[in-house]
Design an enzyme around this catalytic site. Structure first.
Site, PDB file in Angstrom:
ATOM      1  N   ASP A  39      -6.676  15.268   6.160  1.00 39.09           N
ATOM      2  CA  ASP A  39      -5.576  15.083   7.118  1.00 39.09           C
ATOM      3  C   ASP A  39      -5.340  13.578   7.232  1.00 39.09           C
ATOM      4  O   ASP A  39      -5.787  12.798   6.379  1.00 39.09           O
ATOM      5  CB  ASP A  39      -5.894  15.750   8.466  1.00 39.09           C
ATOM      6  CG  ASP A  39      -7.069  15.095   9.185  1.00 39.09           C
ATOM      7  OD1 ASP A  39      -7.505  15.641  10.208  1.00 39.09           O
ATOM      8  OD2 ASP A  39      -7.551  14.031   8.719  1.00 39.09           O
TER       9      ASP A  39
ATOM     10  N   ARG B 171       0.848  -1.200   0.000  1.00 43.39           N
ATOM     11  CA  ARG B 171       0.000   0.000   0.000  1.00 43.39           C
ATOM     12  C   ARG B 171       0.882   1.247   0.000  1.00 43.39           C
ATOM     13  O   ARG B 171       0.584   2.229  -0.702  1.00 43.39           O
ATOM     14  CB  ARG B 171      -0.907  -0.003   1.239  1.00 43.39           C
ATOM     15  CG  ARG B 171      -1.861   1.159   1.338  1.00 43.39           C
ATOM     16  CD  ARG B 171      -2.954   1.098   0.290  1.00 43.39           C
ATOM     17  NE  ARG B 171      -3.864   2.219   0.398  1.00 43.39           N
ATOM     18  CZ  ARG B 171      -5.182   2.124   0.221  1.00 43.39           C
ATOM     19  NH1 ARG B 171      -5.726   0.967  -0.067  1.00 43.39           N
ATOM     20  NH2 ARG B 171      -5.948   3.193   0.304  1.00 43.39           N
TER      21      ARG B 171
ATOM     22  N   ILE C 219      -7.967   5.901   0.552  1.00 41.90           N
ATOM     23  CA  ILE C 219      -7.387   6.745   1.610  1.00 41.90           C
ATOM     24  C   ILE C 219      -5.905   6.915   1.298  1.00 41.90           C
ATOM     25  O   ILE C 219      -5.177   5.924   1.169  1.00 41.90           O
ATOM     26  CB  ILE C 219      -7.567   6.065   2.989  1.00 41.90           C
ATOM     27  CG1 ILE C 219      -9.044   5.771   3.244  1.00 41.90           C
ATOM     28  CG2 ILE C 219      -6.973   6.912   4.096  1.00 41.90           C
ATOM     29  CD1 ILE C 219      -9.932   6.987   3.251  1.00 41.90           C
TER      30      ILE C 219
ATOM     31  N   ASP D 231     -11.825  11.399   6.482  1.00 43.36           N
ATOM     32  CA  ASP D 231     -12.861  12.451   6.459  1.00 43.36           C
ATOM     33  C   ASP D 231     -12.855  13.290   7.738  1.00 43.36           C
ATOM     34  O   ASP D 231     -13.906  13.732   8.210  1.00 43.36           O
ATOM     35  CB  ASP D 231     -14.256  11.813   6.266  1.00 43.36           C
ATOM     36  CG  ASP D 231     -14.341  11.068   4.932  1.00 43.36           C
ATOM     37  OD1 ASP D 231     -15.040  10.030   4.902  1.00 43.36           O
ATOM     38  OD2 ASP D 231     -13.706  11.506   3.962  1.00 43.36           O
TER      39      ASP D 231
ATOM     40  N   ASN E 260     -11.097  17.393  -0.171  1.00 45.58           N
ATOM     41  CA  ASN E 260     -11.962  16.248  -0.477  1.00 45.58           C
ATOM     42  C   ASN E 260     -13.402  16.705  -0.340  1.00 45.58           C
ATOM     43  O   ASN E 260     -13.715  17.610   0.424  1.00 45.58           O
ATOM     44  CB  ASN E 260     -11.685  15.110   0.511  1.00 45.58           C
ATOM     45  CG  ASN E 260     -12.573  13.890   0.257  1.00 45.58           C
ATOM     46  OD1 ASN E 260     -12.663  13.407  -0.860  1.00 45.58           O
ATOM     47  ND2 ASN E 260     -13.227  13.416   1.302  1.00 45.58           N
ATOM     48  N   THR E 261     -14.285  16.087  -1.092  1.00 48.09           N
ATOM     49  CA  THR E 261     -15.708  16.338  -0.932  1.00 48.09           C
ATOM     50  C   THR E 261     -16.367  15.051  -0.461  1.00 48.09           C
ATOM     51  O   THR E 261     -16.035  13.959  -0.922  1.00 48.09           O
ATOM     52  CB  THR E 261     -16.364  16.832  -2.249  1.00 48.09           C
ATOM     53  OG1 THR E 261     -17.742  17.051  -1.996  1.00 48.09           O
ATOM     54  CG2 THR E 261     -16.176  15.876  -3.405  1.00 48.09           C
ATOM     55  N   HIS E 262     -17.245  15.185   0.548  1.00 43.87           N
ATOM     56  CA  HIS E 262     -17.860  14.018   1.173  1.00 43.87           C
ATOM     57  C   HIS E 262     -19.371  14.228   1.209  1.00 43.87           C
ATOM     58  O   HIS E 262     -19.838  15.306   1.597  1.00 43.87           O
ATOM     59  CB  HIS E 262     -17.302  13.844   2.599  1.00 43.87           C
ATOM     60  CG  HIS E 262     -17.863  12.663   3.305  1.00 43.87           C
ATOM     61  ND1 HIS E 262     -17.488  11.363   3.011  1.00 43.87           N
ATOM     62  CD2 HIS E 262     -18.795  12.563   4.301  1.00 43.87           C
ATOM     63  CE1 HIS E 262     -18.166  10.527   3.778  1.00 43.87           C
ATOM     64  NE2 HIS E 262     -18.963  11.217   4.575  1.00 43.87           N
TER      65      HIS E 262
ATOM     66  N   GLY F 242      -6.596  11.393   8.976  1.00 47.78           N
ATOM     67  CA  GLY F 242      -7.736  10.542   9.361  1.00 47.78           C
ATOM     68  C   GLY F 242      -8.615  10.267   8.157  1.00 47.78           C
ATOM     69  O   GLY F 242      -8.286  10.635   7.031  1.00 47.78           O
TER      70      GLY F 242
HETATM   71  C1  GRF Z   1     -19.560  12.203  -4.565  1.00 49.15           C
HETATM   72  O1  GRF Z   1     -20.827  12.385  -3.960  1.00 49.15           O
HETATM   73  C2  GRF Z   1     -18.482  12.129  -3.516  1.00 49.15           C
HETATM   74  O2  GRF Z   1     -18.743  12.946  -2.398  1.00 49.15           O
HETATM   75  C3  GRF Z   1     -18.564  10.683  -3.118  1.00 49.15           C
HETATM   76  O3  GRF Z   1     -18.771   9.971  -4.316  1.00 49.15           O
HETATM   77  C4  GRF Z   1     -19.448  10.832  -5.222  1.00 49.15           C
HETATM   78  C5  GRF Z   1     -18.627  10.896  -6.481  1.00 49.15           C
HETATM   79  O4  GRF Z   1     -19.454  11.366  -7.484  1.00 49.15           O
HETATM   80  N1  GRF Z   1     -17.344  10.254  -2.474  1.00 49.15           N
HETATM   81  P1  GRF Z   1     -18.820  11.739  -8.925  1.00 49.15           P
HETATM   82  O5  GRF Z   1     -17.828  10.616  -9.274  1.00 49.15           O
HETATM   83  O6  GRF Z   1     -18.135  13.065  -8.782  1.00 49.15           O
HETATM   84  O7  GRF Z   1     -20.004  11.778  -9.836  1.00 49.15           O
END
Ligand code: GRF
Length: 201
Positions: free
Chosen positions: A142, A66, A93, A146, A108-110, A144
């Site tokens: 970071d 990894r 990760i 999310d 990152n977007t969650h 962790g």
């Molecule tokens: C997004 O909602 C992201 O937050 C999550 O997976 C989705 C990815 O969507 N981890 P896309 O590949 O950008 O359409």
């Protein structure tokens, strides 16, 4: 600013960034210089190729450990000399090496309101828990999962007969706008991270 975007799936967040930049190349203040993934055969890479962008794939299975994968991913990203790395639906990760090189400029977007429902099933977990509102969070990564400093969040109501797919689609509508806004602001105006606080001018 130079952006490298990392994807693992459909890439609609990537597409939102591509569309925003195409709509106002001078004003947006950032451009995507490459798109990376942990797997082949995903729409996210097709979107990048259609936009004429360089792409790279670094698969865990191609590396003995990894850590070797993490180092290879860091090197692949570093080759494009990004100012900001955007994980947009990237489902791995990153490790120490990657964070050593890009920590502090990796967002990152969650699809949940962190710190609630971190991890790979945030939408499903929120639905199962029975919360009335959920949403999305754009944050710095970071060491962790999310857990990094939160930059912005958007709220989405959960409807009585919501399925995971329907809810996730509604979250993504908010998420795509949030990510485009945040990335543009960070790129144009700069920022400072002090502990858990993200300070922008
Ligand atoms: C997004 O909602 C992201 O937050 C999550 O997976 C989705 C990815 O969507 N981890 P896309 O590949 O950008 O359409």
């Amino acid at each position: 600013a130079r952006l490298v975007v990392l994807v693992s799936g459909s890439g609609t967040n990537l597409q939102a960034l591509l569309d925003a930049i195409a709509a106002d190349p001078g004003g947006y203040g950032a451009r995507i210089v490459a798109v990376g993934a942990d797997r082949t055969g995903i729409a996210g890479l097709e979107r990048a190729e259609k936009a004429g962008l360089p792409t790279f794939v670094v698969r865990v299975g191609d590396h003995a450990t990894r850590d070797a994968w993490d180092r290879a991913l860091a090197e692949a990203v570093a080759a494009y000399e990004p100012d900001l790395v955007v994980s947009a639906g990237f489902m791995k990760i990153v490790g120490k090496e990657f964070l050593a090189r890009f920590g502090g400029r990796l967002v990152n977007t969650h699809p949940a309101l962190l710190p609630s429902f971190p991890g790979a099933h945030g939408v499903r977990d929120a639905l199962a828990h029975g919360v009335k509102v959920t949403g999305c969070t754009v944050h710095f990564v970071d060491d962790g999962v999310d857990t990094g400093p939160i930059i912005a969040q958007g709220v989405v109501e959960i409807l009585p007969d919501d399925t995971e797919e329907a809810l996730h689609e509604r979250i993504k509508e908010v998420e795509r706008r949030l990510l485009v806004d945040v990335v543009g602001r960070l790129a144009r105006d700069g920022y400072r991270i002090e502990g858990r606080k993200v300070l922008t001018p």
